[in-house]
Write an enzyme that holds these catalytic residues in place. Structure first.
Site, PDB file in Angstrom:
ATOM      1  N   HIS A 187      -6.385   9.225  22.379  1.00  0.00           N
ATOM      2  CA  HIS A 187      -6.726   9.033  20.966  1.00  0.00           C
ATOM      3  C   HIS A 187      -8.217   8.714  20.854  1.00  0.00           C
ATOM      4  O   HIS A 187      -8.631   7.552  20.905  1.00  0.00           O
ATOM      5  CB  HIS A 187      -5.891   7.896  20.370  1.00  0.00           C
ATOM      6  CG  HIS A 187      -5.911   7.856  18.872  1.00  0.00           C
ATOM      7  ND1 HIS A 187      -4.786   8.019  18.100  1.00  0.00           N
ATOM      8  CD2 HIS A 187      -6.929   7.687  17.996  1.00  0.00           C
ATOM      9  CE1 HIS A 187      -5.106   7.943  16.822  1.00  0.00           C
ATOM     10  NE2 HIS A 187      -6.411   7.735  16.736  1.00  0.00           N
ATOM     11  N   ASP A 235     -15.437  13.172  15.867  1.00  0.00           N
ATOM     12  CA  ASP A 235     -16.461  12.766  14.901  1.00  0.00           C
ATOM     13  C   ASP A 235     -16.690  11.262  14.891  1.00  0.00           C
ATOM     14  O   ASP A 235     -17.512  10.769  14.122  1.00  0.00           O
ATOM     15  CB  ASP A 235     -16.117  13.266  13.496  1.00  0.00           C
ATOM     16  CG  ASP A 235     -14.758  12.808  13.015  1.00  0.00           C
ATOM     17  OD1 ASP A 235     -13.963  12.303  13.837  1.00  0.00           O
ATOM     18  OD2 ASP A 235     -14.461  12.951  11.813  1.00  0.00           O
ATOM     19  N   GLY A 256      -5.809  10.557   8.364  1.00  0.00           N
ATOM     20  CA  GLY A 256      -6.086  10.277   6.960  1.00  0.00           C
ATOM     21  C   GLY A 256      -5.327   9.060   6.464  1.00  0.00           C
ATOM     22  O   GLY A 256      -4.587   8.411   7.198  1.00  0.00           O
ATOM     23  N   GLU A 276      -0.909   2.072  11.461  1.00  0.00           N
ATOM     24  CA  GLU A 276      -2.248   1.488  11.522  1.00  0.00           C
ATOM     25  C   GLU A 276      -2.551   0.815  10.190  1.00  0.00           C
ATOM     26  O   GLU A 276      -2.635  -0.407  10.087  1.00  0.00           O
ATOM     27  CB  GLU A 276      -3.290   2.558  11.831  1.00  0.00           C
ATOM     28  CG  GLU A 276      -4.714   2.018  11.901  1.00  0.00           C
ATOM     29  CD  GLU A 276      -5.764   3.113  11.951  1.00  0.00           C
ATOM     30  OE1 GLU A 276      -6.881   2.815  12.407  1.00  0.00           O
ATOM     31  OE2 GLU A 276      -5.485   4.256  11.534  1.00  0.00           O
ATOM     32  N   ASP A 307     -10.275   5.238  19.851  1.00  0.00           N
ATOM     33  CA  ASP A 307     -10.280   5.695  18.475  1.00  0.00           C
ATOM     34  C   ASP A 307     -11.645   6.277  18.101  1.00  0.00           C
ATOM     35  O   ASP A 307     -11.833   7.490  18.124  1.00  0.00           O
ATOM     36  CB  ASP A 307      -9.873   4.578  17.524  1.00  0.00           C
ATOM     37  CG  ASP A 307      -9.411   5.090  16.161  1.00  0.00           C
ATOM     38  OD1 ASP A 307      -9.165   6.312  16.030  1.00  0.00           O
ATOM     39  OD2 ASP A 307      -9.281   4.285  15.232  1.00  0.00           O
TER      40      ASP A 307
END
Length: 384
Positions: free
Chosen positions: A43, A47, A204, A234, A321
């Site tokens: 994960h 970007d 998202g 999350e 992340d």
């Protein structure tokens, strides 16, 4: 302030290492030792993992305004914005990274550096996730964008191998919960093997945008046997995780708030139906301690759900992340968990092997990675 689920961390019950791996428990897990260990990253957002210097250079090239005047100050700004506690500030960070990823050359550069940087930190397998729909402002088609990232991953793997830190890198194409479902993105996952695409991700905002809103996409992917991971647990709770399970997610992106389906029960713990399903079906959790702190899952690493979930037998994996926004690395995340929960070399090996086996590579490739790279790496560390 404690974790929002309100469960205190208890003394960890020691787990037994498999009989074929018995490291010396006296091995010191210094930052240098952890950095040298093989790691797997499932994960890690493309970007969210750029070098601040790359953002700065490309922004100057294309005339994109930035909130800082040099790369070091920019790196500090990214971290401070992510730490601010406001969603507006956090989301602004991605405005700048996405802005510098709008041409084939820039996407290829970012993907190449993504591999090189992770490989230098001991990562032997990683999956870069990103949403191609956010990278067409410069005129690229979705397929051209994916091809550029694939080319960058290949270049990065070649660079890493030449540097003596070989790494296997693949990409996951992502759709966003709050945008209309896209068959074209699903087809990028289905037909993207030549560009190193191995699966599909949904990301998202969770609140108000359940995974079921993309049910047709997930049904299509299931019909064509494309592996799926879904962000859940999350920013939203157990219902979000249940929704991801209903859409046949093979892994859960984060999943930290699964602890809201776990309650103290005398001297032990009682698992609710969703937590029981995730544990019993061995669905891996893509946990990212520092990022989870930034998004309010808990206040300290010692309070992170990782400790309880690991002790109760869930499949837990260690991830970053967004390395730029969290100013972190896989080695740092491992070190934080070692300090918080007292994990030893056998524990880190188990997390790494579990992550490798949860990857979306073909099974024989995963097992070769475990047998030929990960196990020897940990055995060497135990002897050192």
């Amino acid at each position: 302030m404690g974790c929002r689920h309100g469960l205190a961390t208890r003394a960890r019950e020691k787990m037994v290492s498999p009989p074929d791996f018995e490291p010396e428990i006296t091995v010191s897990l210094s930052p240098e030792t952890i950095a040298a260990l093989p790691k797997v990253v499932l994960h890690d957002h493309l970007d969210g993992g750029l070098r601040a210097s790359t953002v700065f250079e490309i922004a100057q090239e294309i005339g994109h305004p930035l909130p800082a005047d040099d790369p070091d100050a920019l790196a500090t700004w990214f971290y401070a914005s992510a730490e601010s506690g406001t969603l507006v500030d956090y989301l602004e960070t991605f405005v700048h990274t996405i802005a510098v990823m709008q041409t084939a050359a820039h996407l290829e550069r970012v993907a190449r550096e993504w591999v090189v940087d992770l490989a230098a930190d001991g990562v032997v397998y990683g999956e870069a996730r990103w949403a191609p729909e956010q990278h067409t402002a410069g005129g690229l088609t979705l397929r051209q964008a994916v091809a550029a990232v694939g080319a960058g991953l290949r270049a990065g793997m070649a660079d890493a191998a030449a540097s003596g830190t070989p790494m296997v890198a693949r990409q996951l194409v992502t759709s966003l919960r709050h945008t209309p479902p896209s068959r074209e993105v699903a087809d990028l996952a289905r037909f993207g093997a030549d560009d190193l695409v191995v699966g599909f991700d949904l990301a998202g905002p969770e609140d108000g945008f359940p995974a079921g809103g993309h049910h047709e996409t997930f049904a299509y992917l299931a019909d064509h046997l494309v592996p799926v991971t879904i962000h859940a647990g999350e920013a939203a709770g157990v219902a979000s995780i249940a929704g991801a399970i209903a859409e046949r997610a093979l892994r859960l992106g984060h999943g930290a708030r699964l602890v809201e389906d776990i309650a103290p029960d005398g001297d032990g713990w009682s698992l609710g139906p969703v937590a029981t399903w995730v544990r019993d079906r061995r669905i891996p959790l893509e946990l990212s301690p520092t990022s989870n702190l930034q998004t309010g899952v808990c206040a300290t690493v010692a309070e992170h759900p990782f400790g309880l979930l690991e002790r109760l037998g869930f499949v837990v994996t260690v991830n970053c992340d967004n390395r730029l926004m969290s100013r972190t690395s896989p080695s740092r995340e491992m070190g934080l968990l070692v300090d918080a929960f007292g994990y030893d070399l056998a524990d880190l090996r188990r997390f790494t092997v579990d992550a490798a086996r949860a990857g979306f590579l073909p099974h024989p490739e995963r097992e070769r990675l475990v047998a030929d790279v990960i196990e020897p790496g940990y055995a060497a560390a135990s002897e050192g």
